[in-house]
Write a protein that holds these residues in place. Sequence first.
Motif, PDB file in Angstrom:
ATOM      1  N   GLN A 135       0.797  -1.223   0.000  1.00 50.65           N
ATOM      2  CA  GLN A 135       0.000   0.000   0.000  1.00 50.65           C
ATOM      3  C   GLN A 135       0.832   1.276   0.000  1.00 50.65           C
ATOM      4  N   HIS A 136       2.131   1.196   0.348  1.00 50.08           N
ATOM      5  CA  HIS A 136       2.937   2.416   0.405  1.00 50.08           C
ATOM      6  C   HIS A 136       3.222   2.995  -0.983  1.00 50.08           C
ATOM      7  N   ARG A 137       3.055   2.194  -2.034  1.00 48.71           N
ATOM      8  CA  ARG A 137       3.270   2.734  -3.381  1.00 48.71           C
ATOM      9  C   ARG A 137       1.992   3.349  -3.958  1.00 48.71           C
ATOM     10  N   PHE A 138       0.902   3.303  -3.178  1.00 44.13           N
ATOM     11  CA  PHE A 138      -0.357   3.883  -3.630  1.00 44.13           C
ATOM     12  C   PHE A 138      -0.626   5.184  -2.874  1.00 44.13           C
ATOM     13  N   ALA A 142       2.941   9.185  -3.639  1.00 40.29           N
ATOM     14  CA  ALA A 142       3.753   8.271  -4.433  1.00 40.29           C
ATOM     15  C   ALA A 142       3.430   8.396  -5.916  1.00 40.29           C
ATOM     16  N   ARG A 143       2.152   8.574  -6.246  1.00 41.22           N
ATOM     17  CA  ARG A 143       1.767   8.709  -7.657  1.00 41.22           C
ATOM     18  C   ARG A 143       2.388   9.954  -8.281  1.00 41.22           C
ATOM     19  N   HIS A 144       2.372  11.066  -7.556  1.00 46.28           N
ATOM     20  CA  HIS A 144       2.915  12.314  -8.069  1.00 46.28           C
ATOM     21  C   HIS A 144       4.430  12.220  -8.286  1.00 46.28           C
ATOM     22  N   VAL A 145       5.130  11.684  -7.298  1.00 51.06           N
ATOM     23  CA  VAL A 145       6.585  11.597  -7.403  1.00 51.06           C
ATOM     24  C   VAL A 145       6.991  10.590  -8.476  1.00 51.06           C
ATOM     25  N   ARG A 146       6.265   9.496  -8.563  1.00 50.84           N
ATOM     26  CA  ARG A 146       6.567   8.510  -9.607  1.00 50.84           C
ATOM     27  C   ARG A 146       6.459   9.143 -10.989  1.00 50.84           C
ATOM     28  N   ARG A 147       5.445   9.974 -11.189  1.00 52.81           N
ATOM     29  CA  ARG A 147       5.277  10.632 -12.490  1.00 52.81           C
ATOM     30  C   ARG A 147       6.409  11.627 -12.750  1.00 52.81           C
ATOM     31  N   LEU A 148       6.776  12.409 -11.740  1.00 56.03           N
ATOM     32  CA  LEU A 148       7.863  13.374 -11.920  1.00 56.03           C
ATOM     33  C   LEU A 148       9.167  12.686 -12.316  1.00 56.03           C
ATOM     34  N   HIS A 267       8.377   9.242   7.215  1.00 54.39           N
ATOM     35  CA  HIS A 267       7.152   8.856   7.927  1.00 54.39           C
ATOM     36  C   HIS A 267       7.500   7.667   8.813  1.00 54.39           C
ATOM     37  N   LEU A 268       6.486   6.918   9.245  1.00 58.81           N
ATOM     38  CA  LEU A 268       6.754   5.698  10.004  1.00 58.81           C
ATOM     39  C   LEU A 268       5.981   4.524   9.406  1.00 58.81           C
ATOM     40  N   TYR A 269       4.647   4.510   9.558  1.00 58.36           N
ATOM     41  CA  TYR A 269       3.864   3.382   9.065  1.00 58.36           C
ATOM     42  C   TYR A 269       2.915   3.743   7.922  1.00 58.36           C
ATOM     43  N   GLY A 270       2.937   4.975   7.444  1.00 57.38           N
ATOM     44  CA  GLY A 270       2.079   5.390   6.345  1.00 57.38           C
ATOM     45  C   GLY A 270       2.290   6.857   6.066  1.00 57.38           C
ATOM     46  N   HIS A 271       1.940   7.311   4.873  1.00 54.49           N
ATOM     47  CA  HIS A 271       2.283   8.677   4.491  1.00 54.49           C
ATOM     48  C   HIS A 271       1.162   9.361   3.724  1.00 54.49           C
ATOM     49  N   SER A 301      -1.397   6.979   1.612  1.00 53.79           N
ATOM     50  CA  SER A 301      -1.120   5.571   1.322  1.00 53.79           C
ATOM     51  C   SER A 301      -2.009   4.733   2.245  1.00 53.79           C
ATOM     52  N   SER A 302      -2.631   3.712   1.696  1.00 58.27           N
ATOM     53  CA  SER A 302      -3.565   2.923   2.509  1.00 58.27           C
ATOM     54  C   SER A 302      -4.002   1.688   1.747  1.00 58.27           C
ATOM     55  N   HIS A 303      -4.590   0.751   2.486  1.00 62.21           N
ATOM     56  CA  HIS A 303      -5.214  -0.393   1.845  1.00 62.21           C
ATOM     57  C   HIS A 303      -6.347   0.059   0.928  1.00 62.21           C
ATOM     58  N   LEU A 304      -7.101   1.070   1.355  1.00 64.70           N
ATOM     59  CA  LEU A 304      -8.209   1.556   0.540  1.00 64.70           C
ATOM     60  C   LEU A 304      -7.719   2.080  -0.800  1.00 64.70           C
ATOM     61  N   ALA A 305      -6.632   2.850  -0.797  1.00 67.70           N
ATOM     62  CA  ALA A 305      -6.110   3.387  -2.047  1.00 67.70           C
ATOM     63  C   ALA A 305      -5.724   2.269  -3.006  1.00 67.70           C
ATOM     64  N   GLN A 306      -5.101   1.218  -2.488  1.00 72.80           N
ATOM     65  CA  GLN A 306      -4.725   0.105  -3.359  1.00 72.80           C
ATOM     66  C   GLN A 306      -5.946  -0.679  -3.813  1.00 72.80           C
ATOM     67  N   LEU A 307      -6.894  -0.899  -2.896  1.00 74.87           N
ATOM     68  CA  LEU A 307      -8.073  -1.675  -3.266  1.00 74.87           C
ATOM     69  C   LEU A 307      -8.862  -0.994  -4.379  1.00 74.87           C
ATOM     70  N   ARG A 308      -8.937   0.318  -4.365  1.00 72.73           N
ATOM     71  CA  ARG A 308      -9.638   1.023  -5.443  1.00 72.73           C
ATOM     72  C   ARG A 308      -9.028   0.673  -6.800  1.00 72.73           C
TER      73      ARG A 308
END
Length: 427
Positions: A135-138, A142-148, A267-271, A301-308
């Motif tokens: 979920q940390h890549r969602f 992460a989407r913005h930086v990956r595109r840059l 961060h620690l466990y999510g961002h 970043s979250s399980h929800l973001a990835q599940l979508r």
Amino acid sequence: MDTPFPGRRIRAAVVGVGAIARGCHLPALARLAEEGETEIVAAVDIAGDAVRDFCAEAGIPYAYTDLERMLGERRPDLVAVCTPPTLHREQTVAALRAGAWVWCEKPPVPTLADFDTVEAAEGTDGGPYAAIVFQHRFGSGARHVRRLIAERALGRPLVAHCQTTWYRNAAYYAVPWRGRWATEGGGPAMGHGIHQMDLLLDLLGPWTEVRAMAGRLVHDVETEDVSTALVRFANGALATVVNSVLSPDEVSRVRVDCERATVELTHLYGHGNDDWRITPAPDVPEAEAAAWRDFGPDVPSSHLAQLRELVASMRAGERPRSSGADGRTSLELITALYKSAFTDTTVRAGEIGPGDPYYTALHGGAPGWAPEGPEALGSPGGPDGNERSEADGGSEGPDTAGRPEGAGGGERLGAAPSPAAGAEVRA
């Protein structure tokens, strides 16, 4: 090809009802159910009372203690696997063979051999596929930086740092299953640092070689309690990776120095968006730097973001991110890190395959690292379904009560007796 699941909700089932299921998977599935995307039709756990309680609390209609029976009777479209890593291969393959897509907690499986077995069970055209919870890549950051980085707006990536430095004390490792290859799968490289390493790979692309060291500096464990690595990427970038459970000042960090800017996540466990910082080089126009720093609406970043994204891929009949080769790359890098550390050699991408001892066991049978006895010969098969493991998949936070990270769903007392194996329980 016809659109899969036309005009109906995706039927989901949850396997393993511990804390990671309750705290992450269930809320994400419930949120999409509110939006008309999903419905949770069943849950499975070897502890009958636990799965009965889980279903009653969540309003899930069917509780099972037998996975195969649930798959045959409920025919879910999506199965969320929230059990210990040693069970992931068997359960994921069973779900795929029943025609269900899979969303499996990390670590995905104990070895590359197990991963390849899972991938071989996937569909070849339109699914079903098995995605790993990374979920940390969602999320928006992460989407913005990956595109840059992909568009080279920041210039070529040159230097990177990936850091998972956490703290776990002796009481944490006093729990018998922790720090053991057979039950935890690996040390901090596998169980803790995998998320930041996966995010680094998602941002920078394929890696080509790794040189690593590992040590047991504090804890009495089979696995390592700290590792460091130097990684070269196909684009030429060089990275350092540090995974530790010996660090009182806990932090998770990914930093990438490009030609025109430094991007850093702390961060620690999510961002969320505010955890990212972009520092432009002195000659970058202010307006351009301001555009880089505009991350848009904050999607943490979250399980929800990835599940979508996973549900969207299911409806499109497309392979989801963090599945197949895209999901395998993180496990391959971790495997190569262990091989490099234990053999004092540089390991290159693609070299660990059938016939290599590290293909079937992360410790590779290395003297001083491999456990004694039959376990040293390869990846364990995991509990046989008649024993209850106290671990479940993938949560990250420390647990001072001595239970596993993401644990729960142990045998409970209830007003009714536990059902026999294979029995269905209406909640």
